[in-house]
Design an enzyme around this catalytic site. Structure first.
Site, PDB file in Angstrom:
ATOM      1  N   HIS A   1     -16.794  72.420 -26.720  1.00 46.17           N
ATOM      2  CA  HIS A   1     -17.751  73.641 -27.076  1.00 46.17           C
ATOM      3  C   HIS A   1     -16.826  74.936 -26.676  1.00 46.17           C
ATOM      4  O   HIS A   1     -16.470  75.613 -27.126  1.00 46.17           O
ATOM      5  CB  HIS A   1     -18.893  73.685 -26.248  1.00 46.17           C
ATOM      6  CG  HIS A   1     -19.606  74.794 -26.752  1.00 46.17           C
ATOM      7  ND1 HIS A   1     -19.980  75.124 -27.950  1.00 46.17           N
ATOM      8  CD2 HIS A   1     -20.499  75.656 -25.806  1.00 46.17           C
ATOM      9  CE1 HIS A   1     -20.825  76.205 -28.017  1.00 46.17           C
ATOM     10  NE2 HIS A   1     -21.166  76.552 -26.618  1.00 46.17           N
TER      11      HIS A   1
ATOM     12  N   SER B   1     -20.387  81.001 -29.628  1.00 46.47           N
ATOM     13  CA  SER B   1     -21.744  80.191 -29.284  1.00 46.47           C
ATOM     14  C   SER B   1     -22.990  81.127 -29.360  1.00 46.47           C
ATOM     15  O   SER B   1     -23.438  81.789 -30.549  1.00 46.47           O
ATOM     16  CB  SER B   1     -21.426  79.709 -27.774  1.00 46.47           C
ATOM     17  OG  SER B   1     -22.676  78.996 -27.366  1.00 46.47           O
ATOM     18  N   MET B   2     -23.669  81.483 -28.483  1.00 43.92           N
ATOM     19  CA  MET B   2     -24.804  82.437 -28.393  1.00 43.92           C
ATOM     20  C   MET B   2     -24.501  83.657 -29.041  1.00 43.92           C
ATOM     21  O   MET B   2     -25.124  84.337 -29.908  1.00 43.92           O
ATOM     22  CB  MET B   2     -25.420  82.699 -27.111  1.00 43.92           C
ATOM     23  CG  MET B   2     -26.664  83.242 -26.906  1.00 43.92           C
ATOM     24  SD  MET B   2     -27.554  83.367 -25.438  1.00 43.92           S
ATOM     25  CE  MET B   2     -28.863  84.367 -26.040  1.00 43.92           C
TER      26      MET B   2
ATOM     27  N   TRP C   1     -23.463  81.680 -23.505  1.00 41.93           N
ATOM     28  CA  TRP C   1     -24.121  81.493 -22.584  1.00 41.93           C
ATOM     29  C   TRP C   1     -23.671  80.441 -21.652  1.00 41.93           C
ATOM     30  O   TRP C   1     -23.038  79.543 -22.193  1.00 41.93           O
ATOM     31  CB  TRP C   1     -25.242  81.220 -22.861  1.00 41.93           C
ATOM     32  CG  TRP C   1     -26.521  80.975 -22.129  1.00 41.93           C
ATOM     33  CD1 TRP C   1     -27.722  81.862 -21.972  1.00 41.93           C
ATOM     34  CD2 TRP C   1     -26.880  79.360 -21.397  1.00 41.93           C
ATOM     35  NE1 TRP C   1     -28.630  81.208 -21.085  1.00 41.93           N
ATOM     36  CE2 TRP C   1     -28.177  79.906 -20.561  1.00 41.93           C
ATOM     37  CE3 TRP C   1     -26.150  78.489 -21.077  1.00 41.93           C
ATOM     38  CZ2 TRP C   1     -28.560  79.076 -19.789  1.00 41.93           C
ATOM     39  CZ3 TRP C   1     -26.669  77.723 -20.193  1.00 41.93           C
ATOM     40  CH2 TRP C   1     -28.035  77.757 -19.504  1.00 41.93           C
TER      41      TRP C   1
ATOM     42  N   ASP D   1     -17.595  69.088 -30.140  1.00 44.83           N
ATOM     43  CA  ASP D   1     -18.409  69.980 -29.484  1.00 44.83           C
ATOM     44  C   ASP D   1     -19.798  69.451 -29.317  1.00 44.83           C
ATOM     45  O   ASP D   1     -20.368  69.004 -30.264  1.00 44.83           O
ATOM     46  CB  ASP D   1     -18.438  71.295 -30.447  1.00 44.83           C
ATOM     47  CG  ASP D   1     -19.427  72.385 -29.710  1.00 44.83           C
ATOM     48  OD1 ASP D   1     -20.320  72.121 -28.653  1.00 44.83           O
ATOM     49  OD2 ASP D   1     -19.171  73.591 -30.197  1.00 44.83           O
TER      50      ASP D   1
END
Length: 272
Positions: free
Chosen positions: A252, A95-96, A29, A223
């Site tokens: 991240h 991530s997402m 995202w 992160d």
């Protein structure tokens, strides 16, 4: 190639083709499948068939008013795998996108899956609450982020992408790379992006308990968006036999900031 349809929603897919083992890359995202541009050439050169797609609401995919929950996201992924008849596939979620991998495996099983990769990913359970005090994101913060995004999307994305690529106060990518990510974020529907923030605190613990395929967890130790201690470390502990690679000084967006290390570790895992 033609888009894949799940219900009335078109999912934009890019497929390098070929007869190599498929690797499906699921983006974070607020980006799109194009955010994997540092990985696709390395994977295709190694002989893999690489598939990327844009999550509903993002990139070139359809942008419906609703459907921004992980059961639906997992069903979108299933639609892609079925439409392309992908089997023995490695699912790589950033991530997402790690939520899609976890929920897909928990909801649809592992018959089509060779292995799984959780990269800077949100599982197992980000929610911080009285019942789960060790989480990383409380509901008040979720609602505040949603409000800020809805008020001024460009300003919100600008700040978010700085933190996305930073370790502490140090930006770990070039400004051109940060701007490229912002360009991808600008393609997202702001309301879709806002609704997705609530999905980040989904509980994937039962999904991870069902994972038995070979699994890699790769996460930066710096992160600030999805902390290693809250997510990557716990996903590693939750999936029996999984491998954990920690990227030193990694933010991240570690697949961009530490491209060479990320690609090397991913390719070594996929070759096993």
């Amino acid at each position: 190639m033609p888009n894949v349809t799940n219900g009335s929603v078109e999912i934009h897919v890019e497929d390098t083709g070929g007869d190599g083992r498929p690797v499906v890359l699921i983006h974070g995202w607020p980006l799109s499948g194009a955010s994997w541009s540092n990985q696709v050439p390395a994977l295709t050169e190694a002989g893999y068939r690489v598939v990327t797609y844009d999550r509903r609401g993002f990139g070139q995919s359809g942008k419906p008013a609703d459907g921004y929950d992980y059961d639906t996201f997992a069903d979108d992924l299933e639609a892609v795998l079925e439409a392309l008849d992908l089997r023995d596939a490695s699912l790589v979620g950033f991530s997402m996108g790690g939520g899609e991998v976890a929920r897909y495996l928990g909801r649809h099983g592992q018959d089509r899956v060779h292995s799984a990769v959780f990269a800077a990913a949100i599982p197992p359970f980000l929610l911080k609450s009285d019942d789960h005090p060790d989480g990383g994101l409380d509901l008040a913060t979720v609602e505040s982020m949603q409000a800020d995004l809805r008020k001024d999307p460009p300003a919100f994305f600008d700040g978010f992408m700085t933190g996305f690529f930073s370790a502490g106060d140090d930006l770990k990518v070039t400004e051109a790379q940060r701007q490229e990510a912002l360009g991808l974020a600008a393609q997202a529907d702001p309301e879709a992006a806002a609704q997705c923030i609530a999905a980040w605190v989904s509980d994937f613990r039962d999904d991870l308990a069902k994972v038995t395929v070979p699994t890699l967890v790769i996460h930066g130790d710096s992160d600030g968006t999805v902390p290693l201690e809250v997510s990557g470390q716990r996903t590693h502990e939750a999936v029996a036999g999984s491998e954990l690679h920690v990227v030193a000084d990694g933010p991240h967006g570690v697949n961009v900031s530490h491209q060479d290390e990320f690609n090397r570790v991913l390719l070594e895992f996929l070759a096993k």
